[in-house]
Design a protein around this motif. Structure first.
Motif, PDB file in Angstrom:
ATOM      1  N   GLU A  24       0.833  -1.206   0.000  1.00 52.03           N
ATOM      2  CA  GLU A  24       0.000   0.000   0.000  1.00 52.03           C
ATOM      3  C   GLU A  24       0.864   1.250   0.000  1.00 52.03           C
ATOM      4  OE1 GLU A  24      -2.613  -0.193   3.291  1.00 52.03           O
ATOM      5  OE2 GLU A  24      -3.729  -1.953   2.545  1.00 52.03           O
ATOM      6  N   GLU A  25       1.948   1.230   0.768  1.00 50.17           N
ATOM      7  CA  GLU A  25       2.854   2.367   0.815  1.00 50.17           C
ATOM      8  C   GLU A  25       3.492   2.628  -0.549  1.00 50.17           C
ATOM      9  OE1 GLU A  25       4.711   5.599   2.469  1.00 50.17           O
ATOM     10  OE2 GLU A  25       3.192   4.301   3.382  1.00 50.17           O
ATOM     11  N   LEU A  26       3.873   1.531  -1.235  1.00 49.23           N
ATOM     12  CA  LEU A  26       4.488   1.663  -2.566  1.00 49.23           C
ATOM     13  C   LEU A  26       3.470   2.159  -3.591  1.00 49.23           C
ATOM     14  CD1 LEU A  26       6.705  -1.564  -2.652  1.00 49.23           C
ATOM     15  CD2 LEU A  26       7.488   0.803  -2.458  1.00 49.23           C
ATOM     16  N   GLN A  27       2.206   1.738  -3.429  1.00 46.18           N
ATOM     17  CA  GLN A  27       1.170   2.223  -4.346  1.00 46.18           C
ATOM     18  C   GLN A  27       0.971   3.731  -4.172  1.00 46.18           C
ATOM     19  OE1 GLN A  27      -2.525  -0.017  -4.466  1.00 46.18           O
ATOM     20  NE2 GLN A  27      -1.396  -1.948  -4.079  1.00 46.18           N
ATOM     21  N   ARG A  28       1.035   4.238  -2.947  1.00 48.07           N
ATOM     22  CA  ARG A  28       0.891   5.676  -2.724  1.00 48.07           C
ATOM     23  C   ARG A  28       2.045   6.445  -3.350  1.00 48.07           C
ATOM     24  NH1 ARG A  28      -1.255   4.005   2.390  1.00 48.07           N
ATOM     25  NH2 ARG A  28       0.801   4.183   3.365  1.00 48.07           N
ATOM     26  N   GLU A  29       3.173   5.752  -3.495  1.00 48.07           N
ATOM     27  CA  GLU A  29       4.331   6.397  -4.123  1.00 48.07           C
ATOM     28  C   GLU A  29       4.246   6.360  -5.645  1.00 48.07           C
ATOM     29  OE1 GLU A  29       7.846   4.579  -2.633  1.00 48.07           O
ATOM     30  OE2 GLU A  29       7.528   5.279  -0.563  1.00 48.07           O
ATOM     31  N   GLY A  30       3.208   5.728  -6.187  1.00 50.20           N
ATOM     32  CA  GLY A  30       2.976   5.785  -7.624  1.00 50.20           C
ATOM     33  C   GLY A  30       3.137   4.482  -8.360  1.00 50.20           C
ATOM     34  N   LEU A  31       3.495   3.397  -7.680  1.00 49.84           N
ATOM     35  CA  LEU A  31       3.650   2.111  -8.372  1.00 49.84           C
ATOM     36  C   LEU A  31       2.278   1.469  -8.565  1.00 49.84           C
ATOM     37  CD1 LEU A  31       6.787   0.607  -6.596  1.00 49.84           C
ATOM     38  CD2 LEU A  31       6.690   1.795  -8.779  1.00 49.84           C
ATOM     39  N   SER A  32       2.222   0.593  -9.600  1.00 51.78           N
ATOM     40  CA  SER A  32       0.975  -0.151  -9.804  1.00 51.78           C
ATOM     41  C   SER A  32       0.816  -1.194  -8.699  1.00 51.78           C
ATOM     42  CB  SER A  32       0.987  -0.820 -11.173  1.00 51.78           C
ATOM     43  OG  SER A  32       2.002  -1.821 -11.219  1.00 51.78           O
ATOM     44  N   GLU A  33      -0.417  -1.684  -8.608  1.00 47.81           N
ATOM     45  CA  GLU A  33      -0.688  -2.681  -7.545  1.00 47.81           C
ATOM     46  C   GLU A  33       0.178  -3.926  -7.719  1.00 47.81           C
ATOM     47  OE1 GLU A  33      -4.361  -5.342  -5.693  1.00 47.81           O
ATOM     48  OE2 GLU A  33      -4.747  -3.908  -7.314  1.00 47.81           O
ATOM     49  N   LYS A  34       0.285  -4.412  -8.978  1.00 44.57           N
ATOM     50  CA  LYS A  34       1.057  -5.644  -9.213  1.00 44.57           C
ATOM     51  C   LYS A  34       2.525  -5.422  -8.910  1.00 44.57           C
ATOM     52  CE  LYS A  34       1.967  -9.031 -12.819  1.00 44.57           C
ATOM     53  NZ  LYS A  34       1.691  -9.445 -14.225  1.00 44.57           N
ATOM     54  N   GLU A  35       3.055  -4.244  -9.383  1.00 44.36           N
ATOM     55  CA  GLU A  35       4.466  -3.960  -9.148  1.00 44.36           C
ATOM     56  C   GLU A  35       4.751  -3.695  -7.669  1.00 44.36           C
ATOM     57  OE1 GLU A  35       8.479  -3.434  -9.944  1.00 44.36           O
ATOM     58  OE2 GLU A  35       6.858  -4.318 -11.144  1.00 44.36           O
ATOM     59  N   ALA A  36       3.772  -3.067  -6.999  1.00 43.02           N
ATOM     60  CA  ALA A  36       3.953  -2.798  -5.561  1.00 43.02           C
ATOM     61  C   ALA A  36       4.046  -4.112  -4.767  1.00 43.02           C
ATOM     62  CB  ALA A  36       2.794  -1.950  -5.056  1.00 43.02           C
ATOM     63  N   TRP A  37       3.181  -5.046  -5.072  1.00 45.75           N
ATOM     64  CA  TRP A  37       3.246  -6.364  -4.370  1.00 45.75           C
ATOM     65  C   TRP A  37       4.552  -7.087  -4.700  1.00 45.75           C
ATOM     66  CZ3 TRP A  37       0.575  -8.705  -0.621  1.00 45.75           C
ATOM     67  CH2 TRP A  37      -0.624  -8.130  -0.255  1.00 45.75           C
ATOM     68  N   ARG A  38       5.012  -6.955  -5.945  1.00 38.14           N
ATOM     69  CA  ARG A  38       6.253  -7.643  -6.303  1.00 38.14           C
ATOM     70  C   ARG A  38       7.431  -7.051  -5.544  1.00 38.14           C
ATOM     71  NH1 ARG A  38      10.586  -7.482  -9.650  1.00 38.14           N
ATOM     72  NH2 ARG A  38      10.134  -5.324 -10.227  1.00 38.14           N
ATOM     73  N   ARG A  39       7.498  -5.712  -5.495  1.00 37.63           N
ATOM     74  CA  ARG A  39       8.600  -5.053  -4.790  1.00 37.63           C
ATOM     75  C   ARG A  39       8.535  -5.339  -3.297  1.00 37.63           C
ATOM     76  NH1 ARG A  39      10.600  -0.375  -7.338  1.00 37.63           N
ATOM     77  NH2 ARG A  39      11.697   0.021  -5.373  1.00 37.63           N
ATOM     78  N   ALA A  40       7.305  -5.388  -2.719  1.00 35.21           N
ATOM     79  CA  ALA A  40       7.162  -5.663  -1.272  1.00 35.21           C
ATOM     80  C   ALA A  40       7.662  -7.059  -0.924  1.00 35.21           C
ATOM     81  CB  ALA A  40       5.704  -5.502  -0.856  1.00 35.21           C
ATOM     82  N   ARG A  41       7.352  -8.029  -1.777  1.00 33.57           N
ATOM     83  CA  ARG A  41       7.817  -9.405  -1.501  1.00 33.57           C
ATOM     84  C   ARG A  41       9.332  -9.492  -1.626  1.00 33.57           C
ATOM     85  NH1 ARG A  41       3.212 -10.792  -4.812  1.00 33.57           N
ATOM     86  NH2 ARG A  41       1.549 -11.719  -3.532  1.00 33.57           N
ATOM     87  N   ILE A  42       9.897  -8.785  -2.638  1.00 29.60           N
ATOM     88  CA  ILE A  42      11.359  -8.831  -2.799  1.00 29.60           C
ATOM     89  C   ILE A  42      12.057  -8.228  -1.588  1.00 29.60           C
ATOM     90  CG2 ILE A  42      13.277  -7.882  -4.146  1.00 29.60           C
ATOM     91  CD1 ILE A  42      11.503  -8.136  -6.628  1.00 29.60           C
TER      92      ILE A  42
END
Length: 864
Positions: A24-42
């Motif tokens: 959710e934090e990454l999505q607020r920074e402008g990433l897409s939902e799919k990319e945000a979940w991918r970056r969070a898991r990494i």
């Protein structure tokens, strides 16, 4: 650890929540939902690794792995029920046999006797030319007690029962007579009342008796008020003064309900006592033996008329109590150990075969990263689990086996073996079973581990676990089969020798025809029948009534039966022959004229007794061949005269010579014996024998009723047939029980050995399926395949039997004391057993050979 599922799930939910917040934090920074979940898991890393770390933080890894291994081991057994059932049953049988036999060995040979410091106790005898273990006289006992310097105490006992007066008349009562310090010598104290006082065995002292615990319970209901009550034994009044402990038993005098004080005697030639002595501290057995021997030699010189050729003989009390049963138990224990060896080898073979079939499984697990220690732990767990289950079942079977083995002992002998009472699982037996389980577990663990050690992971993966024959396994398995066959050969030869020995014993010539003979022991009231006339009239009336019964062919009376001990002996002199200082002693039997015809004895010369030979007629005697050979060599004894103790005023004329009747035990050499007319020397105690045309067992109640009708006050006991007496004789029992035990082990060993050979050949055929297919594709005939398989099995059979013959002869030599009329190297037995074992083994090899000969080359090559 008990809440593992809930905690792990909570931690997993927490991880997911953390990753979701980061996404959710990454999505607020402008990433897409799919990319945000991918970056969070990494950024979080491996969730599985985190969960495992969390899980392991609250676990003990060793215990966790052990539980996994146990569950996996159970699953493996469940997937192979045939293997599991066979392995567990074979192991259980081996352990059951070993533990059951060890329980008897423990009870007889290991468990301490219920006396104070039993290793310091010895038994004393007087040795005479007839044998080493005969009785003492009371004057000799007093001299031994006074003159010895090596015993802290020396007492005597007389192991004969009583006739007890009851409201129903005279009845037999088991018991023994002892000197005053007997129980103090053993270190036994009454639990109720008191022991005998010193001097209480003197002539003017009141007669007293102690009760055994069982007699106190059975006859008096455990009433403590029994102390001071009178009881009439052998026509004399005794006062009960105490009750012996429940654990007390004294096998040389058992069974015994009443332990009375011994009456002294001044007759030095009257022998009927056995001595019990306690060694002084620091005195060795050899020193005491030398001391008592010196005293006996002095008495032989001092009293040459009564003590000539009499010497002292001494044995440890433990040896006297268990001496006869010890060789049987040791042979049985060795047989059980050999059976356990075969069972263990068989199970180890099964495990090796199973390990061979699991090569690919182990290779795959290793290739996937399983450390070698985890694979080893799995084998250890499976071996220990198999050992645990087999041992537990073995203990249950052993408990039942003990009960069955106890029932095999005749009741009369069981009473004389009190150390077997209440036999069962105790601390020592359970410890022995635990030791066997540990050894079995070690064998079952290291057998497959040894195979696993030489396994190469890469080759196992390439082979697929089934295409190549394992030379290592074939060599090792073949060695195991040789051990099995050799061990089976030892047991089979032992069983064959013991069985043949038993057959020889039962068919040895005992001088009589034992079939259709019924008999009963009789004790008349001594006060009512106190003289020769009344005793003779009683016996004549009994014989008259018995002979009138339907089906009676003949009847007789004797004072002592054949097939018993060699007691009731007497010294004698030959009238007209100069005194050569030779001690002459033979067994003496008092019999009626019908006794010889009832037994169907063989008269070699002279005549039998006539019915009118009583005290009014000249004294006569019949002797046996053993006595004639020993004392009248190369001359006709008929017409010669003999007398007892130099009493030439009452000579007895020899009127006949009988073929030897076995007066001692079946396995003893015939001894000299003389037979005197009962009516010339009567007795109030005797045995009535009847030869009947009817079934002898069914006739016993009729015989007992007819004898009892003469005088209801008489005591009648031990009704039996002559066949039954021979069957239950101690010598027969010892030979029969040994033959049965070793024979049972041998049969099981034969089956296990044959099964083991079948397993090795069958496995070899399975592993060589491709080779056999290639041979047959190239033109090999089925007969050639048969020859190849039979050659392989025949080589194992020949080697196993050859080694077994050598071991069997050595083992039979060690147990030669248990053999009767058979040599340890009996060729007929050895070759018969070798033939049976070889034939059974070849038959076991036939099925794998047939399977190999019927291999279809095309299918064999295609499947490979």
């Amino acid at each position: 650890m008990l809440k593992r599922k809930r905690k792990v799930e909570d931690f997993g939910n927490e991880i997911q929540a953390h990753i979701a917040l980061e996404a959710e934090e990454l999505q607020r920074e402008g990433l897409s939902e799919k990319e945000a979940w991918r970056r969070a898991r990494i950024e979080f890393g491996s969730a599985q690794v985190a969960r495992e770390r969390f899980y392991l933080r609250s676990r003990i890894a060793g215990i966790d792995n052990l539980m996994r291994d146990v569950r996996f081991a159970f699953r493996q057994l469940g997937r192979n029920p045939g293997f599991a059932f066979t392995a567990i049953l074979v192991l259980a049988l081996g352990i059951a046999a070993s533990v059951a036999i060890f329980a008897f060995v423990d009870a007889a040979l290991i468990k301490p006797l219920p006396y104070q410091d039993p290793n310091r106790l010895v038994m004393l005898f007087e040795s005479i030319p007839l044998g080493p273990r005969f009785h003492l006289s009371y004057p000799d006992y007093l001299d031994w007690k006074r003159d010895n310097k090596t015993f802290s105490s020396l007492e005597v006992f007389e192991p004969y029962g009583f006739m007890m007066n009851t409201p129903d008349g005279l009845r037999q009562a088991d018991g023994a007579r002892v000197s005053a310090g007997f129980f103090r010598t053993l270190g036994v104290k009454p639990i109720l009342g008191r022991d005998f006082y010193d001097g209480e065995d003197m002539p003017k002292a009141p007669r007293t008796t102690l009760l055994s615990y069982s007699a106190w319970q059975k006859r008096y209901g455990g009433n403590s008020g029994v102390i001071g009550k009178p009881v009439t034994l052998d026509g004399n009044t005794y006062i009960i003064i105490g009750v012996l402990p429940r654990s007390f038993s004294f096998a040389p005098a058992e069974p015994a309900d009443f332990w009375s004080i011994l009456e002294p005697s001044k007759c030095r030639g009257c022998h009927g006592l056995y001595g019990v002595a306690r060694l002084k501290p620091g005195v060795s057995f050899a020193t005491a033996f030398a001391d008592i021997t010196t005293i006996a030699q002095k008495l032989a010189r001092q009293y040459s008329d009564s003590n000539r050729d009499q010497v002292a003989y001494m044995l440890p009390l433990t040896q006297v109590i268990v001496g006869d049963i010890k060789p049987v138990l040791l042979v049985a224990l060795i047989g059980a150990a050999l059976l356990l060896l075969i069972a263990s080898v068989n199970v180890a073979s099964l495990l090796l075969v199973r390990a061979e079939s699991r090569k690919r499984e182990m290779a795959v697990r290793g290739a996937l990263g399983a450390p070698r220690r985890r694979l080893i732990a799995q084998f250890v767990t499976e071996g220990l689990l198999l050992s645990l289950i087999g041992s537990a079942l073995g203990l249950l079977l052993a408990q039942q086996g003990m009960h069955l083995l106890t029932l095999l002992i005749p009741k009369d002998m069981r009473i004389a073996m009190p150390f077997f009472v209440g036999i069962g699982l105790n601390v020592r037996v359970i410890a022995f079973a635990f030791l066997l389980a540990v050894l079995a577990g070690a064998l079952f663990t290291f057998a497959p581990l040894g195979r696993f050690r030489f396994m190469r992971m890469h080759e196992s993966l390439v082979e697929g676990g089934r295409t190549s024959s394992s030379a290592l396994w074939r060599k090792f398995g073949s060695n195991l089969v040789v051990i099995e066959l050799a061990t089976a050969m030892v047991l089979l030869v032992g069983a064959g020798l013991l069985t043949r020995s038993l057959y020889r014993l039962l068919h040895t010539d005992i001088g009589i025809e034992p079939d259709h003979i019924a008999m009963v022991r009789v004790q008349a009231q001594p006060r009512k029948y106190s003289d020769n006339t009344t005793q003779a009239n009683l016996v004549r009336e009994i014989l008259h009534r018995v002979n009138a019964l339907p089906g009676v062919l003949s009847a007789g009376v004797t004072t002592k039966l054949p097939i018993e001990d060699a007691d009731w002996t007497s010294g004698f002199d030959i009238i007209g022959r100069p005194d050569d200082h030779q001690h002459r002693e033979v067994a003496v039997r008092f019999v009626t004229p019908g006794y010889m015809s009832t037994l169907k004895t063989k008269l070699d010369s002279g005549r039998y007794f006539s019915s009118d030979e009583d005290v009014s007629k000249p004294l006569v005697v019949i002797i046996n061949q053993a006595m004639a050979r020993q004392y009248f060599p190369e001359e006709d004894p008929v017409g010669k005269q003999i007398c007892f103790g130099g009493d030439q005023k009452h000579p007895m004329s020899i009127v006949g010579v009988l073929s030897d009747i076995q007066e001692g035990q079946l396995d003893a050499a015939p001894r000299g014996a003389m037979y005197i007319p009962f009516f010339q020397n009567t007795n109030s105690g005797f045995v009535v024998l009847v030869r009947t045309a009817r079934d002898d067992r069914a006739f016993l109640p009729t015989l007992t009723a007819a004898v009892q009708s003469v005088d209801p006050g008489m005591a009648l006991y031990q009704p039996m047939t002559m066949d039954q007496k021979i069957h239950d004789a101690p010598a027969t029992y010892l030979h029969r029980s040994t033959a049965w035990l070793v024979g049972g082990f041998a049969v099981v060993a034969l089956l296990l050995g044959v099964v083991g050979l079948y397993g090795v050949i069958a496995y070899s055929v399975g592993q060589r399926r491709r080779e056999i297919g290639v041979r047959m594709a190239l033109g090999a005939q089925r007969s050639a395949v048969y020859r190849m398989i039979f050659f392989e099995s025949g080589r194992l059979i020949a080697v196993g039997i050859a080694i077994g013959i050598v071991c069997a002869i050595s083992a039979a030599t060690l147990m030669r004391k248990l053999l009767f009329g058979v040599h340890a190297w009996d060729a007929a037995t050895i070759f018969t057993v070798a033939f049976i074992l070889a034939l059974a083994s070849l038959l076991a090899s036939f099925l794998p050979a047939r399977r190999a000969a019927t291999v279809n080359p095309t299918e064999a090559l295609r499947t490979e």
